[in-house]
Design a protein around this motif. Structure first.
Motif, PDB file in Angstrom:
ATOM      1  N   ALA A   1     -76.401 -49.315 -43.525  1.00 53.01           N
ATOM      2  CA  ALA A   1     -76.387 -48.012 -44.210  1.00 53.01           C
ATOM      3  C   ALA A   1     -77.418 -47.954 -45.326  1.00 53.01           C
ATOM      4  O   ALA A   1     -77.834 -48.985 -45.869  1.00 53.01           O
ATOM      5  CB  ALA A   1     -74.985 -47.732 -44.760  1.00 53.01           C
ATOM      6  N   GLU A   2     -77.811 -46.716 -45.669  1.00 57.73           N
ATOM      7  CA  GLU A   2     -78.845 -46.525 -46.691  1.00 57.73           C
ATOM      8  C   GLU A   2     -78.292 -45.973 -47.994  1.00 57.73           C
ATOM      9  O   GLU A   2     -78.826 -46.239 -49.062  1.00 57.73           O
ATOM     10  CB  GLU A   2     -79.906 -45.557 -46.153  1.00 57.73           C
ATOM     11  N   SER A   3     -77.260 -45.143 -47.915  1.00 61.34           N
ATOM     12  CA  SER A   3     -76.729 -44.471 -49.108  1.00 61.34           C
ATOM     13  C   SER A   3     -75.309 -43.993 -48.817  1.00 61.34           C
ATOM     14  O   SER A   3     -74.852 -44.090 -47.682  1.00 61.34           O
ATOM     15  CB  SER A   3     -77.611 -43.271 -49.457  1.00 61.34           C
ATOM     16  N   LYS A   4     -74.660 -43.441 -49.841  1.00 60.18           N
ATOM     17  CA  LYS A   4     -73.311 -42.891 -49.664  1.00 60.18           C
ATOM     18  C   LYS A   4     -73.267 -41.836 -48.579  1.00 60.18           C
ATOM     19  O   LYS A   4     -72.281 -41.691 -47.877  1.00 60.18           O
ATOM     20  CB  LYS A   4     -72.873 -42.208 -50.972  1.00 60.18           C
ATOM     21  N   GLY A   5     -74.321 -41.056 -48.462  1.00 62.99           N
ATOM     22  CA  GLY A   5     -74.368 -39.994 -47.457  1.00 62.99           C
ATOM     23  C   GLY A   5     -74.783 -40.539 -46.101  1.00 62.99           C
ATOM     24  O   GLY A   5     -74.142 -40.265 -45.080  1.00 62.99           O
TER      25      GLY A   5
END
Ligand code: CMP
Length: 151
Positions: free
Chosen positions: A108-112
């Protein structure tokens, strides 16, 4: 603990990164069996309906935009304590907080843009499974009956 079912989504970033197989392998290696699986490109209405509980949150527009940006894989996972087990395998929502070896830490890259979704409780699991799958589309692996959630 009992046999449970939970909804898992491999989000557009996971599909784009070609890690569908790696993610499914992590579920299978840790005791979760897919009992239904479908690839689809969510419409705006489908994504808004699925995330309706978040529709007052500031990130709702961004969330719907992202979830409709490319194909996703919808899955029902079955296994002992499947809801919490899936959440442990996914890791924290924010990949910066996720434990080593979890899906979000790895991909994953970010919360979104966080690669996977998993139901957070038995009631939401039942509702989320029923949102995307008819009972007859589930192929139980554990001998548990065909309901959205046997627990
Ligand atoms: P998910 O488990 O699919 O359920 C709700 C989603 O909202 C969550 O994963 C995140 O991807 C997303 N989300 C939560 N917080 C934020 C945030 N601050 N900004 C953008 N997206 C968020």
């Amino acid at each position: 603990m009992s046999i449970q079912r939970t909804l898992s989504i491999i989000k557009p970033d996971g599909v784009k990164k070609n890690v569908i197989g790696k993610i499914v392998a992590m579920f299978e290696a840790q005791g979760l069996s897919p009992i239904a699986m479908r690839m689809t490109h969510l419409s705006r209405a489908e994504a808004e309906g699925f995330y309706a509980v978040h529709n007052k949150r500031p990130f709702f527009g961004e969330l719907v935009e992202f979830m409709t940006s490319g194909p996703v894989v919808l899955m029902v996972l079955e296994g002992e304590g499947a809801i919490d087990r899936n959440r442990a395998i996914m890791g924290a929502t924010d990949p910066a907080q996720a434990d080593d070896g979890t899906i979000r830490k790895l991909f994953a890259e970010s919360k979104g843009t966080n690669t996977v979704h998993g139901s957070d409780a038995p009631e939401t699991a039942a509702a989320e499974i029923a949102y995307f799958f008819r009972g007859l589309e589930l192929s139980p692996r554990s001998g548990a009956p065909i309901t959205a959630n046997p627990s």
